[in-house]
Design an enzyme around this catalytic site. Structure first.
Site, PDB file in Angstrom:
ATOM      1  N   ASN A   1     -17.261  87.633  14.803  1.00  0.00           N
ATOM      2  CA  ASN A   1     -18.420  86.749  14.593  1.00  0.00           C
ATOM      3  C   ASN A   1     -19.703  87.494  14.206  1.00  0.00           C
ATOM      4  O   ASN A   1     -20.668  86.869  13.751  1.00  0.00           O
ATOM      5  CB  ASN A   1     -18.678  85.879  15.835  1.00  0.00           C
ATOM      6  CG  ASN A   1     -17.684  84.746  16.000  1.00  0.00           C
ATOM      7  OD1 ASN A   1     -17.393  84.301  17.108  1.00  0.00           O
ATOM      8  ND2 ASN A   1     -17.142  84.240  14.892  1.00  0.00           N
TER       9      ASN A   1
ATOM     10  N   ASP B   1     -13.871  75.483  18.339  1.00  0.00           N
ATOM     11  CA  ASP B   1     -14.226  75.600  16.919  1.00  0.00           C
ATOM     12  C   ASP B   1     -14.799  74.277  16.409  1.00  0.00           C
ATOM     13  O   ASP B   1     -14.460  73.213  16.920  1.00  0.00           O
ATOM     14  CB  ASP B   1     -12.958  75.977  16.134  1.00  0.00           C
ATOM     15  CG  ASP B   1     -13.282  76.526  14.760  1.00  0.00           C
ATOM     16  OD1 ASP B   1     -14.466  76.776  14.455  1.00  0.00           O
ATOM     17  OD2 ASP B   1     -12.328  76.686  13.974  1.00  0.00           O
TER      18      ASP B   1
HETATM   19  C1  FPP Z   1     -17.075  78.194  16.460  1.00  0.00           C
HETATM   20  O1  FPP Z   1     -17.562  77.099  15.702  1.00  0.00           O
HETATM   21  C2  FPP Z   1     -17.929  78.408  17.598  1.00  0.00           C
HETATM   22  C3  FPP Z   1     -18.543  79.593  17.915  1.00  0.00           C
HETATM   23  C4  FPP Z   1     -18.430  80.819  17.132  1.00  0.00           C
HETATM   24  C5  FPP Z   1     -19.443  79.669  19.068  1.00  0.00           C
HETATM   25  C6  FPP Z   1     -18.916  79.059  20.330  1.00  0.00           C
HETATM   26  C7  FPP Z   1     -20.063  78.845  21.213  1.00  0.00           C
HETATM   27  C8  FPP Z   1     -20.298  77.739  21.943  1.00  0.00           C
HETATM   28  C9  FPP Z   1     -19.383  76.604  22.045  1.00  0.00           C
HETATM   29  C10 FPP Z   1     -21.554  77.569  22.662  1.00  0.00           C
HETATM   30  C11 FPP Z   1     -21.840  78.356  23.842  1.00  0.00           C
HETATM   31  C12 FPP Z   1     -20.755  78.678  24.786  1.00  0.00           C
HETATM   32  C13 FPP Z   1     -21.020  79.089  26.018  1.00  0.00           C
HETATM   33  C14 FPP Z   1     -19.942  79.542  26.920  1.00  0.00           C
HETATM   34  C15 FPP Z   1     -22.388  79.108  26.526  1.00  0.00           C
HETATM   35  P1  FPP Z   1     -17.971  77.380  14.206  1.00  0.00           P
HETATM   36  O2  FPP Z   1     -19.400  77.751  14.181  1.00  0.00           O
HETATM   37  O3  FPP Z   1     -17.062  78.399  13.607  1.00  0.00           O
HETATM   38  O4  FPP Z   1     -17.760  75.997  13.534  1.00  0.00           O
HETATM   39  P2  FPP Z   1     -17.345  75.747  12.017  1.00  0.00           P
HETATM   40  O5  FPP Z   1     -15.939  76.258  11.867  1.00  0.00           O
HETATM   41  O6  FPP Z   1     -17.449  74.276  11.889  1.00  0.00           O
HETATM   42  O7  FPP Z   1     -18.330  76.473  11.161  1.00  0.00           O
END
Ligand code: FPP
Length: 243
Positions: free
Chosen positions: A69, A21
């Site tokens: 998501n 996250d």
């Molecule tokens: C949460 O951060 C992250 C995600 C929903 C996406 C996770 C994806 C990756 C780390 C990249 C790709 C992974 C692979 C395996 C190729 P957020 O967007 O919710 O962050 P925030 O809470 O700061 O908004």
């Protein structure tokens, strides 16, 4: 020669699961679009996978996209889907050569067929590997997984392959997406949020949790090592009294 704390072998977790996250906040702090954070996050996945053999981690499970998501903007969802495709295309050869076995968990039905084909190809290309088992949760939700498992179990009962009286704690996990994996020993969530957000609900019943402030794109192999060492110092009792 006595081992220094730094070089001491790690009696650490065998299976680590990570809620990655903080990509969005990391990008925002740099005045960049959220997708920039997800791209940086994908690079961290590579570093963490590479660190696993040295830390004794045999199973690594990462939460890449949850069933919730889809509620993000269409642009962010599309950007993430295209990032997953690029990641698979770019990493397949390295993962296959480096002994990593990749599996995906989650519901594939809502994913586009090109992405599903790439996922199948990556699983196939790495199926002979055994150094580290990397599981990527994509369109995954713990409740959705239990519901899908229950549906399959109910079908087996309805068609006479399973007797209701034989259903117990050992039966249901055989129907989960994770049926070939051990339960996670340690679940890490980055970015300061202390919740599990529908990740591995059944499997993490006895897992240790680490909620850390680091945003996922800033997470390093050193931090993972620190968490593994502190895990090794804990006494997991699984509900029993101390020995
Ligand atoms: C949460 O951060 C992250 C995600 C929903 C996406 C996770 C994806 C990756 C780390 C990249 C790709 C992974 C692979 C395996 C190729 P957020 O967007 O919710 O962050 P925030 O809470 O700061 O908004």
């Amino acid at each position: 020669m006595p081992d220094t704390p730094h070089t001491a072998p790690i009696d650490g977790p065998h299976h680590v699961a990570i809620i990655m996250d903080g990509n969005g906040r990391w990008a925002q702090a740099r005045g960049r679009p959220r997708l920039f954070g997800h791209q940086a996050g994908a690079r961290r996945v590579r570093d963490v996978v590479e660190a696993c053999p040295g830390l004794g981690i045999k199973y690594l499970t990462v939460f890449a996209f949850s069933t919730e998501n889809w509620k993000r903007t269409q642009a962010e969802v599309a950007g993430l889907m295209s990032l997953f495709k690029r990641y698979i295309i770019k990493e397949t050869k390295t993962l296959a050569q480096n002994g990593i076995r990749v599996r995906f968990i989650g519901d594939r039905l809502r994913l586009d067929s090109k992405l599903v084909d790439l996922m199948d190809t990556l699983e196939e290309a790495t199926k002979g590997n055994d150094l580290v088992h990397l599981t990527i949760a994509l369109n995954y939700g713990g409740r959705d997984e239990v519901a899908r498992a229950t549906k399959r179990l109910a079908l087996d009962v309805a068609e006479g392959r399973l007797r209701p009286e034989d259903v117990d704690e050992e039966t249901l996990p055989k129907y989960l997406d994770t049926h070939v994996l051990p339960d996670p020993d340690l679940v890490i969530r980055t970015s300061g949020e202390a919740r599990i957000s529908n990740f591995l609900l059944w499997q993490s019943a006895y897992s240790e949790y680490e909620f850390i402030d680091t945003l996922w794109p800033d997470f390093t192999a050193e931090e993972l090592e620190r968490l593994c060492r502190s895990y090794g110092a804990r006494d997991r009792r699984f509900g029993a009294i101390p020995a």
